[in-house]
Structure formats: C-alpha cells, structure tokens
Design an enzyme around this catalytic site. Structure first.
Site, PDB file in Angstrom:
ATOM      1  N   GLU A   1     145.721 -18.310  31.640  1.00 18.07           N
ATOM      2  CA  GLU A   1     146.643 -19.103  32.468  1.00 18.07           C
ATOM      3  C   GLU A   1     145.892 -19.693  33.655  1.00 18.07           C
ATOM      4  OE1 GLU A   1     149.938 -19.630  32.197  1.00 18.07           O
ATOM      5  OE2 GLU A   1     150.710 -18.069  30.871  1.00 18.07           O
TER       6      GLU A   1
ATOM      7  N   HIS B   1     152.468 -25.644  24.975  1.00 11.30           N
ATOM      8  CA  HIS B   1     153.453 -26.124  25.947  1.00 11.30           C
ATOM      9  C   HIS B   1     152.975 -27.470  26.477  1.00 11.30           C
ATOM     10  CE1 HIS B   1     154.792 -21.715  26.485  1.00 11.30           C
ATOM     11  NE2 HIS B   1     155.504 -22.331  25.571  1.00 11.30           N
TER      12      HIS B   1
HETATM   13 ZN   LIG Z   1     152.713 -22.082  28.703  1.00 13.62          ZN
END
Ligand SMILES: [Zn+2]
Length: 499
Positions: free
Chosen positions: A401, A230
C-alpha cells in the site's frame, strides 16, 4: 486501498443526488442568464479517459458544487474525480466544493489536496494544502465536503485547467509505455495477452527474466506482481512503472535479478475500471479484490484469467512462486507499507516479516509500524489472502500500500507529499529489496543462491549491507530498521508487531 483494516466500505447509496455519466463540455451559466456566454462562464468536461465529474451546480459566480460520478453499476463508491475547466477569466477566483464523497475518513483531514496542471504548466502539482478544507457540511445532509480555492492565474486563450484526485495514470498511458518497451526488442522481456476485458481492452501479462530462462527446463523462482485492481488507485501504476523501469534496466542489480528470478507482472488488473474513471470497481460494479475465491469468466474476466494463469504456474513442477505482491494506494494512511497474512505455522509467520523489514531498510518512506498482518474474514476474497492459502508455505503474499498523500522519512518531523517521481522510486526500491531478500535468506529457497548476487562476492559491501538490516536504525513514526534481530537466523516478529 486494497485490503487494509480500514477498507473503503462505501456508503449505502448515492443519496438523492444520483449522478449518471460524466459532464460533457458543460457550460455553466448563472440562473436566468440568456445572453451570449462570456469569459468566466466556466466549461467543465470529464468525457475523456479516466475522467470523472458527474454534475456541476452553480452557487455564485465564485462558487460551484461538484458531484463525483459514482462507479459504473455501483453507486456506493464516489471518490475519484478527474475533470477539466476552461473559458476562464484572467485571475478569476473560484471555490469548488466536492459534495458527494462516499467516504468520510480521508487524508484531506491531514492536508491532502487535489492535483492540478494546465496547458502551459503540463506537470501535475498539488494545490497548496492551506487552500483546501474538509468538513461536515449542513448544506449537504451533513456529508463531508472538500472545498478548495483556486485562482485561474493564466488566462491565455485556450488555457485548460485539469484537476484530479491523484496523479492520473490511464490505460492508454500504460499501452504506450508497453509499446515503447516492445520496440526495444529486449530478449529478456515478453508481453502476452492474458485476455480481453468486457470492453475489449488488453489484460497484459509481462515476463521479465534473462533470455536463457525462457527456454531452459531448470527450476524457476517466480515473483508475481499485480496492480490497479482498484482503478482509482493510480499511484500503484507509478510504482509499477518504476519497478519495470528498474528491472528492465542495464543496472548490474537488475541484471542479477533477471538471471535468478522470473518476474511476472500484470500491471493493470482492471483496465475497464481505469478507463471509465471508477474508483473501486470494474465496469459491472464488482470490487474485484473480493472475488479471488470464485471469479466468473463472464463477470470478472480479468481476475478469472489472472487466477487461472497463477494456478497453472503453481501446478507446474519446475516453478516456485516465491512472492505474490498486489499494489494498491491507501486513502487514509501515510507512508508506504504492507499487509500480510497470519499463518498457524509460527515459522512461516515469522519469515513473512523479513521482506517488509528489508523494504524498510531500503526505502525511507516505508513504515514497518503501518505494516500489519491479519486474517479478517471480510478480506478472504483478496488476492493476498486467497493466494496465501493456496501457495506453498515457502511463498509470501502481500498487499503493498502507498498513501495517496504523504510519508515521513524519519529525518524530518514534517510529512513529505508524494510526487509521481517518489511513487516510481518505491518501485525501484521494491525491486532492489528482492536482491537483499534472496542474498540474505538463501536457506528459504534453494535457488537463487546467495553467491549469485554480486554484493556477496564483495565482503566489505556485504558486511555494510548486513549491518544496515541488522543494525540499530530506528526513528520516529515507526520508521524502524530491524531492531533486536539478526538476519541469520531469520528475524523474529515481536508480539507487539502483530495487529
Ligand atoms: Zn485498493
């Protein structure tokens, strides 16, 4: 944000304010003004690497509406912005309203703010939270709008102000960083080209392991790390750089890691998306973290090449892929945390909790409470889920994350905003956690053995370490050490830890 429960879904369209292309040295004049441009008539620019600003509307001399340029070929995603402003007047005060975000939930509600730097202050810093507002705005079809006040306090000739959603980390910065490492000619570092992107950028694959491991035919334990699938999740690149800096260093722990493990790192899975200033998608508008099951060589070339390489490794008889970790940044949650898989095999499911728990004891910003295990159908195309279903049962696949904004360290009730340095620290802590993992769980893998690690040779240190991970350290905000558990046998994941 990679594959969390609350993944970015994007809104269905870009509305009436479709924006194509970045502003290019756009001089914004008051309506009807026909004279010569003056100081204070702002010039906006986003025509540079990772730049993103699609449109600027003049509201008053002191207020401007700004439009995020949607991801290329996918107008549903409008989050990342990155632009410069120049031709400012001394002490000019402005309100910038970013009016077309595709998401509603945001850490802006919790106090997140954009980052800024300028020519004479080249280090990125966050704009003070108290000057940032996030609200539903009736003037913009009730979209959520983020407004911030800013005073151009330095107005030297040519002072350029640079604003961004988060600390940028460009494709070129990665290339420069990797070239610098290559110049050192370390015999434990190798850089390969996995493929070229649609726009002919490099998809780099790095191998870091002791020189002897490159050639011998012994069985190898592989840790595979990927990042920036991303493109807007720039904190992930800071983590990767911190990770690489550590495992390439002369630190004794790094040396032991290299002796026992083969690290494979794809530091930027979506170079075109990063270059173009997209938030979520590739050049062709694909969310690559939903295509692991069946990537196409023409539509998803970087993913296709990475998957093929991983599958070849997996089929090699002398390779064990112990870990696959994909690094992301999260736009609505605090702290650093992980997503893992749910397996029918209860033991495997329990063993999977070991690594996040060890990470928790190594990193004061890591939250086991935020860590979640799931097998949602919509996440089946993520790297973590796909590889979890393919690799051996002794392998563990996680999404790592980190918050775009802040963390709680368990000592202070106040959240601490992340900086570039604290993002890099996560990378170092991640590397160190592999030492603890292999040292404490030799029963999980035949090699490296517990005795390979220096701490185990030192009983005192070893004891201290063991008590850290098996002890009672518990704090607020889910900041737990390992509670009610011992390290051997493997800690049990309690029912309430499950999502
Ligand atoms: Zn992501």
């Amino acid at each position: 944000m990679g594959d969390g429960k609350r993944a970015d879904s994007g809104s269905s369209d870009s509305g009436d304010d479709a924006v194509v292309g970045n502003v290019n040295k756009l001089l914004v004049l008051p309506p009807g003004y026909s004279g010569k441009p003056k100081k204070g008539h702002l010039i906006f620019d986003a025509c540079f690497e990772s730049g993103n600003l699609g449109r600027v509307d003049y509201i008053t001399e002191h207020e401007y509406d700004l439009f995020v340029r949607p991801d290329t070929c996918n107008p549903r995603f409008r989050v990342w912005f990155n632009f410069t402003v120049e031709n400012v007047r001394p002490d000019q005060r402005v309100i910038f309203n970013v009016v077309n975000f595709s998401k509603t939930k945001s850490l802006y509600r919790e106090g997140m703010s954009p980052v800024v730097k300028s020519t004479s202050r080249p280090k990125w810093q966050r704009i003070p939270s108290k000057t940032v507002y996030y609200y539903r705005c009736p003037d913009h079809r009730k979209n959520y709008v983020m407004s911030f006040l800013f005073c151009f306090d330095r107005a030297e000739e040519n002072e350029v102000y640079h604003f961004s959603y988060s600390y940028p980390y460009t494709y070129s910065r990665l290339q420069t960083y990797l070239e610098r490492i290559e110049k050192k000619q370390l015999n434990y570092f190798k850089r390969d080209l996995l493929t070229l992107t649609v726009q002919q950028r490099r998809l780099d694959l790095l191998t870091i392991t002791a020189h002897e491991n490159f050639n011998d035919s012994d069985r190898k334990n592989v840790v595979f790390v990927t990042s920036r699938v991303h493109p807007g999740e720039s904190p992930a690149s800071h983590i990767v750089q911190g990770f690489l800096d550590f495992i390439l260093s002369s630190h004794p722990v790094a040396r032991v890691l290299r002796e026992n493990i083969v690290f494979k790192v794809v530091p930027m899975l979506n170079p075109d998306g990063v270059y173009l200033g997209n938030y979520r998608c590739s050049l062709m508008g694909f969310d690559l973290n939903r295509h692991w099951q069946d990537p196409s060589p023409w539509a998803h070339p970087t993913l296709h090449a990475t998957k093929q390489y991983l599958m070849n490794l997996h089929s090699s008889p002398d390779i064990d892929i112990d870990f696959y970790i994909d690094i992301h940044a999260h736009s609505t949650l605090s702290n650093c945390f992980m997503y893992g898989n749910i397996y029918d095999d209860e033991d495997r499911f329990q063993r999977q909790a070991v690594f996040p728990r060890l990470m928790c004891s190594n990193a004061d910003d890591f939250s086991f409470a935020n860590t979640a295990f799931n097998r949602d159908v919509v996440k089946a195309g993520t790297g973590r889920r796909f590889l979890g279903g393919i690799l051996d049962e002794s392998s563990y696949c996680y999404t790592l994350e980190v918050s775009f904004y802040n963390y709680f360290n368990g000592l202070s009730p106040n959240p601490i905003p992340y900086t570039e340095e604290t993002y890099m620290r996560i990378g170092r802590n991640l590397a160190k956690t592999f030492t603890d993992y292999y040292k404490l769980t030799p029963q999980l893998v035949p090699k490296p053995t517990a005795s390979s690690f220096p701490y185990n040779r030192d009983k005192e240190k070893s004891k201290k370490k063991l008590s850290r991970v098996s002890g009672n350290s518990t704090s607020s905000n889910g900041h737990s050490g390992i509670r009610n558990t011992t390290i051997s046998p493997i800690p049990r994941l309690r029912q309430r830890d499950r999502p």
